[in-house]
Design a protein around this motif. Structure first.
Motif, PDB file in Angstrom:
ATOM      1  N   LEU A  53       0.836  -1.208   0.000  1.00 32.30           N
ATOM      2  CA  LEU A  53       0.000   0.000   0.000  1.00 32.30           C
ATOM      3  C   LEU A  53       0.870   1.257   0.000  1.00 32.30           C
ATOM      4  O   LEU A  53       0.615   2.207  -0.752  1.00 32.30           O
ATOM      5  CB  LEU A  53      -0.914  -0.006   1.224  1.00 32.30           C
ATOM      6  CG  LEU A  53      -2.062  -1.005   1.171  1.00 32.30           C
ATOM      7  CD1 LEU A  53      -2.877  -0.939   2.461  1.00 32.30           C
ATOM      8  CD2 LEU A  53      -2.953  -0.697  -0.013  1.00 32.30           C
ATOM      9  N   GLY A  54       1.901   1.230   0.833  1.00 37.58           N
ATOM     10  CA  GLY A  54       2.764   2.405   0.930  1.00 37.58           C
ATOM     11  C   GLY A  54       3.418   2.716  -0.399  1.00 37.58           C
ATOM     12  O   GLY A  54       3.430   3.875  -0.838  1.00 37.58           O
ATOM     13  N   ALA A  55       3.920   1.669  -1.060  1.00 39.95           N
ATOM     14  CA  ALA A  55       4.578   1.890  -2.344  1.00 39.95           C
ATOM     15  C   ALA A  55       3.577   2.441  -3.349  1.00 39.95           C
ATOM     16  O   ALA A  55       3.905   3.349  -4.131  1.00 39.95           O
ATOM     17  CB  ALA A  55       5.184   0.591  -2.855  1.00 39.95           C
ATOM     18  N   LEU A  62       4.033  10.707  -6.057  1.00 39.07           N
ATOM     19  CA  LEU A  62       5.267  11.161  -6.704  1.00 39.07           C
ATOM     20  C   LEU A  62       5.021  11.439  -8.181  1.00 39.07           C
ATOM     21  O   LEU A  62       5.479  12.450  -8.729  1.00 39.07           O
ATOM     22  CB  LEU A  62       6.327  10.071  -6.533  1.00 39.07           C
ATOM     23  CG  LEU A  62       7.783  10.507  -6.637  1.00 39.07           C
ATOM     24  CD1 LEU A  62       8.034  11.640  -5.657  1.00 39.07           C
ATOM     25  CD2 LEU A  62       8.685   9.335  -6.330  1.00 39.07           C
ATOM     26  N   THR A  63       4.252  10.543  -8.829  1.00 35.46           N
ATOM     27  CA  THR A  63       4.001  10.739 -10.256  1.00 35.46           C
ATOM     28  C   THR A  63       3.173  11.982 -10.490  1.00 35.46           C
ATOM     29  O   THR A  63       3.469  12.767 -11.404  1.00 35.46           O
ATOM     30  CB  THR A  63       3.254   9.533 -10.828  1.00 35.46           C
ATOM     31  OG1 THR A  63       3.823   8.361 -10.302  1.00 35.46           O
ATOM     32  CG2 THR A  63       3.358   9.510 -12.336  1.00 35.46           C
ATOM     33  N   SER A  64       2.158  12.212  -9.665  1.00 39.01           N
ATOM     34  CA  SER A  64       1.343  13.406  -9.907  1.00 39.01           C
ATOM     35  C   SER A  64       2.169  14.658  -9.657  1.00 39.01           C
ATOM     36  O   SER A  64       2.035  15.655 -10.371  1.00 39.01           O
ATOM     37  CB  SER A  64       0.074  13.379  -9.058  1.00 39.01           C
ATOM     38  OG  SER A  64       0.374  12.969  -7.765  1.00 39.01           O
ATOM     39  N   LEU A  65       3.063  14.572  -8.695  1.00 41.80           N
ATOM     40  CA  LEU A  65       3.969  15.696  -8.456  1.00 41.80           C
ATOM     41  C   LEU A  65       4.832  15.956  -9.682  1.00 41.80           C
ATOM     42  O   LEU A  65       4.955  17.084 -10.174  1.00 41.80           O
ATOM     43  CB  LEU A  65       4.833  15.395  -7.235  1.00 41.80           C
ATOM     44  CG  LEU A  65       5.535  16.588  -6.588  1.00 41.80           C
ATOM     45  CD1 LEU A  65       4.494  17.531  -6.018  1.00 41.80           C
ATOM     46  CD2 LEU A  65       6.476  16.115  -5.509  1.00 41.80           C
ATOM     47  N   CYS A  82       4.357   5.613 -15.801  1.00 34.54           N
ATOM     48  CA  CYS A  82       5.324   6.232 -14.893  1.00 34.54           C
ATOM     49  C   CYS A  82       5.055   5.796 -13.454  1.00 34.54           C
ATOM     50  O   CYS A  82       5.967   5.401 -12.728  1.00 34.54           O
ATOM     51  CB  CYS A  82       5.191   7.743 -15.034  1.00 34.54           C
ATOM     52  SG  CYS A  82       6.716   8.612 -14.801  1.00 34.54           S
ATOM     53  N   ALA A  83       3.779   5.860 -13.051  1.00 38.12           N
ATOM     54  CA  ALA A  83       3.409   5.490 -11.689  1.00 38.12           C
ATOM     55  C   ALA A  83       3.748   4.032 -11.422  1.00 38.12           C
ATOM     56  O   ALA A  83       4.242   3.682 -10.352  1.00 38.12           O
ATOM     57  CB  ALA A  83       1.924   5.740 -11.458  1.00 38.12           C
ATOM     58  N   TYR A  84       3.532   3.196 -12.435  1.00 39.90           N
ATOM     59  CA  TYR A  84       3.787   1.776 -12.217  1.00 39.90           C
ATOM     60  C   TYR A  84       5.278   1.514 -12.018  1.00 39.90           C
ATOM     61  O   TYR A  84       5.669   0.759 -11.113  1.00 39.90           O
ATOM     62  CB  TYR A  84       3.237   0.973 -13.401  1.00 39.90           C
ATOM     63  CG  TYR A  84       3.388  -0.501 -13.199  1.00 39.90           C
ATOM     64  CD1 TYR A  84       2.697  -1.138 -12.183  1.00 39.90           C
ATOM     65  CD2 TYR A  84       4.236  -1.250 -13.991  1.00 39.90           C
ATOM     66  CE1 TYR A  84       2.846  -2.478 -11.955  1.00 39.90           C
ATOM     67  CE2 TYR A  84       4.399  -2.593 -13.783  1.00 39.90           C
ATOM     68  CZ  TYR A  84       3.697  -3.213 -12.762  1.00 39.90           C
ATOM     69  OH  TYR A  84       3.856  -4.535 -12.543  1.00 39.90           O
ATOM     70  N   LEU A  85       6.107   2.148 -12.866  1.00 34.12           N
ATOM     71  CA  LEU A  85       7.554   1.942 -12.727  1.00 34.12           C
ATOM     72  C   LEU A  85       8.030   2.436 -11.363  1.00 34.12           C
ATOM     73  O   LEU A  85       8.803   1.746 -10.673  1.00 34.12           O
ATOM     74  CB  LEU A  85       8.292   2.674 -13.851  1.00 34.12           C
ATOM     75  CG  LEU A  85       8.161   2.008 -15.215  1.00 34.12           C
ATOM     76  CD1 LEU A  85       8.903   2.807 -16.271  1.00 34.12           C
ATOM     77  CD2 LEU A  85       8.693   0.583 -15.153  1.00 34.12           C
ATOM     78  N   LEU A  86       7.531   3.605 -10.958  1.00 27.89           N
ATOM     79  CA  LEU A  86       7.910   4.120  -9.634  1.00 27.89           C
ATOM     80  C   LEU A  86       7.459   3.168  -8.533  1.00 27.89           C
ATOM     81  O   LEU A  86       8.176   2.933  -7.567  1.00 27.89           O
ATOM     82  CB  LEU A  86       7.264   5.483  -9.428  1.00 27.89           C
ATOM     83  CG  LEU A  86       8.052   6.669  -9.979  1.00 27.89           C
ATOM     84  CD1 LEU A  86       7.248   7.934  -9.814  1.00 27.89           C
ATOM     85  CD2 LEU A  86       9.385   6.786  -9.255  1.00 27.89           C
ATOM     86  N   PHE A  87       6.248   2.614  -8.715  1.00 27.14           N
ATOM     87  CA  PHE A  87       5.706   1.690  -7.724  1.00 27.14           C
ATOM     88  C   PHE A  87       6.622   0.472  -7.573  1.00 27.14           C
ATOM     89  O   PHE A  87       6.955   0.063  -6.458  1.00 27.14           O
ATOM     90  CB  PHE A  87       4.299   1.272  -8.139  1.00 27.14           C
ATOM     91  CG  PHE A  87       3.761   0.093  -7.391  1.00 27.14           C
ATOM     92  CD1 PHE A  87       3.432   0.204  -6.062  1.00 27.14           C
ATOM     93  CD2 PHE A  87       3.586  -1.122  -8.026  1.00 27.14           C
ATOM     94  CE1 PHE A  87       2.947  -0.877  -5.365  1.00 27.14           C
ATOM     95  CE2 PHE A  87       3.101  -2.214  -7.336  1.00 27.14           C
ATOM     96  CZ  PHE A  87       2.779  -2.089  -6.004  1.00 27.14           C
TER      97      PHE A  87
END
Lengths: 428, 346
Positions: A53-55, A62-65, A82-87
């Motif tokens: 959940l935290g990730a 982070l992605t929306s930022l 992008c969000a998925y890679l960051l996740f």
């Protein structure tokens, strides 16, 4: 096992005491050896869920930022990627805080596999929901099901015109295709599995090769033979033939696979009881494989109902209801969809989606039927089948008992009539 | 002495040969065998007629063009020049895109169903995959035409999406180049990115993914329990077990399933035809408007009423059939040779 050991240990003093009375002891074996079942090894801990959940939250934030403040990115797809890679990165880091390398890789792989499966599920749901959603205006109209497009020009609203002609055409064409493929396909499948020999080997190879036939080539074949060479007009009959050419190898192959799964012991038992090969096939092989064969036919039908390309070449196109497959063009549901969605006007596109939704509903119905009828391995019976078999068996038992009583009564009559001291002599 | 002789006699006939069983078939059996053999012959005849007829009707076109049929990049049967080089390349490119998209998806879905899904959910998921394979191709086609292309891949006037991103940052690779489109020009028209080989390939991928996934799942589920437990006993994580037991065991089925999907992808018509604007030259830029496909060519030109036009289409159909047949035969051989696939149905 431990039971057996105890039993032996117990019986030892008894052997010593009574001597010859009890010489051997048979250890009690566990009656059920236990089938090999994999251990359940999934243990979800609270920290795992927190990490996940935290990730996820961190990645989205982070992605929306990044997207709104820092980087010149845009687009929904880009955001998700992008969000998925960051996740993935954040999750690996979080798990890495208290796990070693292999465990981190394991978690990452699990997340990845789950993602792919969810992506596929989402794709299916989106396809189905999108079709019904875009077709909702047309589907809500009663006239959509009961009228044809005779009076509906391209600019008419949805309250005029419908797909009666397409529904009728689809049902007729698939009926023609089934009338050709089911008898021919089933008998051919029985031939492949029950009459083995050089000929059936050749037929099997050719049938397997023909499952590769692209449907458009099947349509082209019927177009070139039936319509160009024989000079028949484009019609529902030609479309039915084209669908048959496409479906035949599929049905034969699926039915052949099911028939080959019928245990040989069943066949041998029937033959050993004196049944002829024909009776064995009819009373043993086909009933055993019935659910599988039904599934094969229904799934083949679902394929045939949805095919557009053979119909495109052979059926022609019309806006009026034509229930005569022998002459005149006849439209089917997929063909109607294909034609309607390429028009520019929104009402026609809505009708196209409505027809696609009806087609999907038809396929879904066939699919549910297939699962109700079969999907059960060869030889396993449904509850109703079991009940019917038991009833038939009881009937047979009563019949045998009645016949035996009759025989006994006749013999008694014979005994009383003639003087035969011992009728059993005959049998000895 | 007598005993001795018996022993000798016994040893001389010690191969206890079965007596020759003479089978006398009942009339009903003879009828049954005759009828089933007839059905087999009819099916064989139909199938052979399809193949032979295609070949015979294609002969005039092939005679006229010879080997140039495979190299010519135009389609003008009336003018006597036609060839499938362009559409053949397009067909292969579409199938390649479809396989690149669908194999990871299918592998993930198959692994999930076979390894990760809770035991109670797995049969429902298997049904869902089968249902996905039964969805008509025209439905996938309109989904791609009305949702995937305008809203996800080439969204809005600026054409936001994966194709634009690929051509912006990887345009130096010839495959991803788009002629006549400058991604850094804000006024650039995004129609150059629509109706491309790539989008058609993604739609075909949706159609073939369930086919590949169901073969793979069947193979993964057959991985022996003993070897799995062995891997766990040696301390493997779940992924370690999958990597060292399940995937090597299922390799044949994975390759075979992929080839089966490839065979379907090559022959797919309607989804491609809805998206693609057919061009007859070799178009190696998969993100650019226009592409080719043999099946779309047939759907486009079957109204061609000249005999040579029909013959040319027949020849194209023959080339397509030969290709799918080759791919399917290789798939069959790979599946049946592999350790896992011999018992699978595909």
């Amino acid at each position: 096992m431990s039971v057996g050991v105890e039993r032996i240990a117990e019986s030892r003093p008894a052997v010593a005491a009574t001597g010859a009375e009890q010489r051997t002891t048979v250890p009690v074996r566990p009656t059920d050896p236990g089938h090999e079942a994999p251990r359940a090894i999934v243990t979800a801990r609270r920290t795992d869920i927190f990490a996940l959940l935290g990730a996820a939250v961190a990645a989205v934030c982070l992605t929306s930022l990044l997207f709104t403040r820092f980087l010149p990115f845009d687009g929904v797809l880009g955001f998700v990627a992008c969000a998925y890679l960051l996740f993935l990165g954040l999750y690996a880091a979080l798990v890495g805080l208290d796990e070693s390398g292999p465990a981190v890789r394991d978690r990452l792989a699990a997340v990845f596999v789950h993602t792919l499966a969810i992506a596929m599920l989402v794709a299916l749901v989106v396809v189905v929901v999108f079709t019904f959603w875009r077709g909702r205006d047309a589907l809500a109209m009663g006239n959509f099901y009961w009228q044809d497009m005779r009076d509906a020009g391209p600019l008419q609203p949805l309250s005029i015109g419908g797909i009666r002609h397409a529904i009728g055409g689809t049902l007729e064409q698939i009926a023609i295709a089934l009338a050709v493929t089911v008898p021919l396909g089933l008998v051919c499948a029985v031939f492949l599995s029950e009459v083995p020999g050089p000929l059936s080997r050749v037929v099997r190879v050719v049938v397997e090769a023909m499952t590769a036939l692209p449907s458009i080539v099947a349509g082209l074949f019927v177009y070139a033979t039936v319509i160009l060479t024989l000079g028949l007009p484009k019609s529902g009959f030609a479309a039915g033939l084209a669908i048959s050419v496409m479906m035949l190898p599929i049905v034969i192959r699926a039915a052949d696979v099911v028939l080959r799964l019928v245990p040989g012991t069943l066949r041998e038992a029937s033959l050993a009881l004196g049944a002829s090969q024909w009776r064995t096939v009819w009373h043993v092989v086909l009933p055993t494989a019935r659910s599988g064969i039904t599934t094969a036919i229904i799934l083949g039908t679902a394929r045939g109902v949805g095919e557009t390309s053979p119909v495109l070449l052979t059926a022609g196109f019309t806006a009026i209801t034509n229930l005569n497959p022998g002459e005149g063009p006849q439209v089917s549901l997929p063909l109607f969809v294909f034609d309607a969605v390429r028009r520019p006007d929104p009402a026609m596109i809505a009708r196209g989606f409505g027809a696609a939704a009806v087609l999907m509903a038809l396929v879904l119905l066939l699919f549910v039927l297939a699962r109700l009828a079969g999907g059960r391995p060869v030889g396993q019976l449904s509850r109703g089948q079991r009940r019917r078999r038991a009833a038939a068996s009881r009937r047979d038992a009563r019949r045998f008992a009645a016949a035996a009583r009759e025989r006994a009564a006749r013999r008694a009559r014979q005994d009383s009539g003639q003087i035969r001291p011992d009728p059993e002599v005959d049998h000895v | 002495m007598a005993r001795h002789r018996t022993a000798a006699a016994a040893s001389s006939v010690d191969t206890d040969a079965p007596r020759r069983a003479r089978q006398r078939r009942t009339p009903s059996d003879l009828v049954f065998r005759g009828m089933s053999r007839t059905a087999g012959l009819i099916v064989l005849a139909i199938m052979l007629v399809v193949g032979v007829f295609l070949a015979v009707r294609a002969t005039p076109a092939l005679d006229l063009m010879g080997w140039r049929f495979l190299t010519a990049q135009t389609w003008d049967p009336g003018g006597g020049v036609f060839g499938v080089a362009g559409v053949l390349t397009g067909t292969v490119l579409i199938a390649a895109v479809a396989i690149c998209v669908s194999v990871p998806l299918a592998t993930g879905a198959a692994l999930y169903i076979a390894e990760y899904a809770p035991r109670r959910v797995a049969p429902a998921l298997v049904n869902l995959v089968d249902l996905m394979a039964a969805v008509p191709s025209v439905v996938y086609g309109i989904w791609g035409f009305f949702l995937l292309q305008p809203h996800l891949l080439v969204a809005g006037d600026a054409g936001e999406g994966l194709p634009r991103w690929l051509t912006t940052y990887f345009g130096w690779i010839p495959l991803f180049k788009v002629d006549g489109y400058d991604p850094r020009d804000p006024m650039a028209n995004a129609t150059a990115l629509t109706s491309s080989t790539f989008i058609a390939g993604v739609i075909v991928a949706m159609m073939v993914t369930p086919i590949i996934a169901s073969v793979m799942r069947e193979v993964f589920a057959q991985a022996p329990v003993g070897e799995r437990e062995g891997a766990y006993a040696l301390g493997a994580t779940k992924w370690g077990m999958i990597r060292t037991v399940v995937l090597p065991f299922g390799r044949g089925g994975m390759i075979g399933g992929t080839m089966l999907g490839l065979g379907r992808a090559l022959g797919e018509t309607i989804g491609v035809y809805l998206i693609l604007s057919v061009v007859f030259v070799v178009q190696p830029h998969i993100l650019q408007n226009g592409g080719g496909s043999i099946s779309a060519l047939i759907a486009l030109r079957y109204g061609d009423s000249t005999p040579i036009g029909i013959a040319a289409l027949m020849a194209a159909g023959l080339v397509l059939f030969a290709m799918t047949l080759l791919v399917n035969v290789i798939a069959g051989i790979v599946i049946s040779r592999s350790r896992s696939g011999a018992a699978s149905e595909a």
